[in-house]
Design an enzyme around this catalytic site. Structure first.
Site, PDB file in Angstrom:
ATOM      1  N   SER A   1       0.859  -1.180   0.000  1.00 25.09           N
ATOM      2  CA  SER A   1       0.000   0.000   0.000  1.00 25.09           C
ATOM      3  C   SER A   1       0.895   1.230   0.000  1.00 25.09           C
ATOM      4  O   SER A   1       2.089   1.144   0.339  1.00 25.09           O
ATOM      5  CB  SER A   1      -0.891   0.012   1.250  1.00 25.09           C
ATOM      6  OG  SER A   1      -1.486   1.275   1.455  1.00 25.09           O
TER       7      SER A   1
ATOM      8  N   LYS B   1       2.447  -2.704   6.292  1.00 23.53           N
ATOM      9  CA  LYS B   1       2.724  -2.379   4.889  1.00 23.53           C
ATOM     10  C   LYS B   1       4.174  -1.922   4.700  1.00 23.53           C
ATOM     11  O   LYS B   1       4.775  -2.192   3.661  1.00 23.53           O
ATOM     12  CB  LYS B   1       1.750  -1.303   4.398  1.00 23.53           C
ATOM     13  CG  LYS B   1       0.293  -1.769   4.386  1.00 23.53           C
ATOM     14  CD  LYS B   1       0.129  -3.080   3.634  1.00 23.53           C
ATOM     15  CE  LYS B   1      -1.299  -3.584   3.673  1.00 23.53           C
ATOM     16  NZ  LYS B   1      -1.437  -4.895   2.990  1.00 23.53           N
TER      17      LYS B   1
ATOM     18  N   TYR C   1      -1.621  -1.005  10.690  1.00 25.76           N
ATOM     19  CA  TYR C   1      -1.723  -1.204   9.241  1.00 25.76           C
ATOM     20  C   TYR C   1      -0.480  -0.665   8.527  1.00 25.76           C
ATOM     21  O   TYR C   1       0.112  -1.347   7.686  1.00 25.76           O
ATOM     22  CB  TYR C   1      -2.976  -0.500   8.710  1.00 25.76           C
ATOM     23  CG  TYR C   1      -3.193  -0.692   7.230  1.00 25.76           C
ATOM     24  CD1 TYR C   1      -3.716  -1.882   6.743  1.00 25.76           C
ATOM     25  CD2 TYR C   1      -2.878   0.307   6.320  1.00 25.76           C
ATOM     26  CE1 TYR C   1      -3.918  -2.077   5.384  1.00 25.76           C
ATOM     27  CE2 TYR C   1      -3.068   0.128   4.961  1.00 25.76           C
ATOM     28  CZ  TYR C   1      -3.597  -1.068   4.505  1.00 25.76           C
ATOM     29  OH  TYR C   1      -3.783  -1.244   3.151  1.00 25.76           O
TER      30      TYR C   1
END
Length: 258
Positions: free
Chosen positions: A128, A145, A141
């Site tokens: 991402s 990533k 998160y």
């Protein structure tokens, strides 16, 4: 050879690399064929994974599809067969090593070792833009990533050091995608992406051997800003983006804004 001489020899390589990159901007990139190639797609029972499987099916690849959801993966496989591709579905929990090895034994026997032996293949890491830039209230998160991007870069470098230039690597780095993973995301500067657009960019990146696939592509500029802007200016840019979403892990039923 002393360090000074090595730096002198490095200079023409850097200059040549810039010239080469500039020339490539004006030369159409040749797309490789994936017809008949064996393609393993994890998370193929829904979202980006499912749409990616359909795109490879349209290109007549041989598909091995993994997902934890039995119903979802069987639906994907059935559609891929309808599109004319050979597709094999397996229920696999990729968080469990024993299930990965068991499924690999049933399908491709081995992954990276077999690729290295043949010096052929393509490894795609789904990450991402959050693996390069950060957003408030998404610590877990973003951390995962960043790890995915780091894995891609380290693997790419290691394959290069081993002379395995026949094995290509790509890393997908999109902004928010309208898949329901994050509820009602929005940002002032970049539109939330539809899955179909992300998959189209992903396939284009794979077929042209792009190392990092940013979606949208102008996000590369953000990386430059991250490295050259002073801290106060960078904080102002993050505030300008006005990233918002309705729910993340640990902040249920609250509106989160950056």
């Amino acid at each position: 050879m002393n360090l000074f001489m090595e730096f002198l020899l490095l200079l023409p390589i850097i200059i040549y690399s810039y010239i080469e990159a500039f020339v490539k901007l004006f030369i159409p990139v040749k797309r490789k064929s994936v017809s008949g190639e064996l393609v393993l797609i994890t998370g193929a029972g829904h979202g980006i994974g499912r749409l990616t499987a359909y795109e490879f099916a349209n290109r007549q690849s041989r598909l091995v599809l993994w997902d934890i959801n039995k119903h979802g993966i069987e639906e994907t496989a059935a559609e891929c067969r309808r599109l004319g591709a050979a597709a094999h579905a397996f229920v696999v929990d990729c968080s469990k090593r024993e299930e990965i090895y068991s499924a690999a034994e049933k399908t491709t026997k081995a992954f990276l070792p077999a690729m290295m032996k043949n010096n052929r293949g393509h490894i795609v890491t789904v990450a991402s833009v959050a693996g390069h830039l950060v957003a408030s209230f998404m610590v877990t998160y973003c951390s995962s990533k960043f790890a995915a991007v780091g894995f891609h870069k380290a693997l790419t470098q290691e394959l290069s050091a081993l002379g395995k230039d026949g094995i290509k690597t790509s890393c997908l780095c999109p902004v928010f995608i309208n898949t329901g993973f994050v509820k009602n995301p929005s940002t002032r500067l970049v539109k939330v992406l539809e899955p179909e657009k992300v998959v189209n960019k992903l396939l284009e990146g794979i077929l042209t051997n792009q190392k990092i696939i940013f979606v949208p592509s102008f996000l590369k500029i953000s990386l430059i800003m991250e490295n050259i802007l002073p801290e106060r200016a960078l904080a102002a840019v993050y505030k300008l983006q006005n990233i918002q979403f309705d729910a993340v892990v640990g902040y249920r039923n609250r509106v989160i804004s950056d």
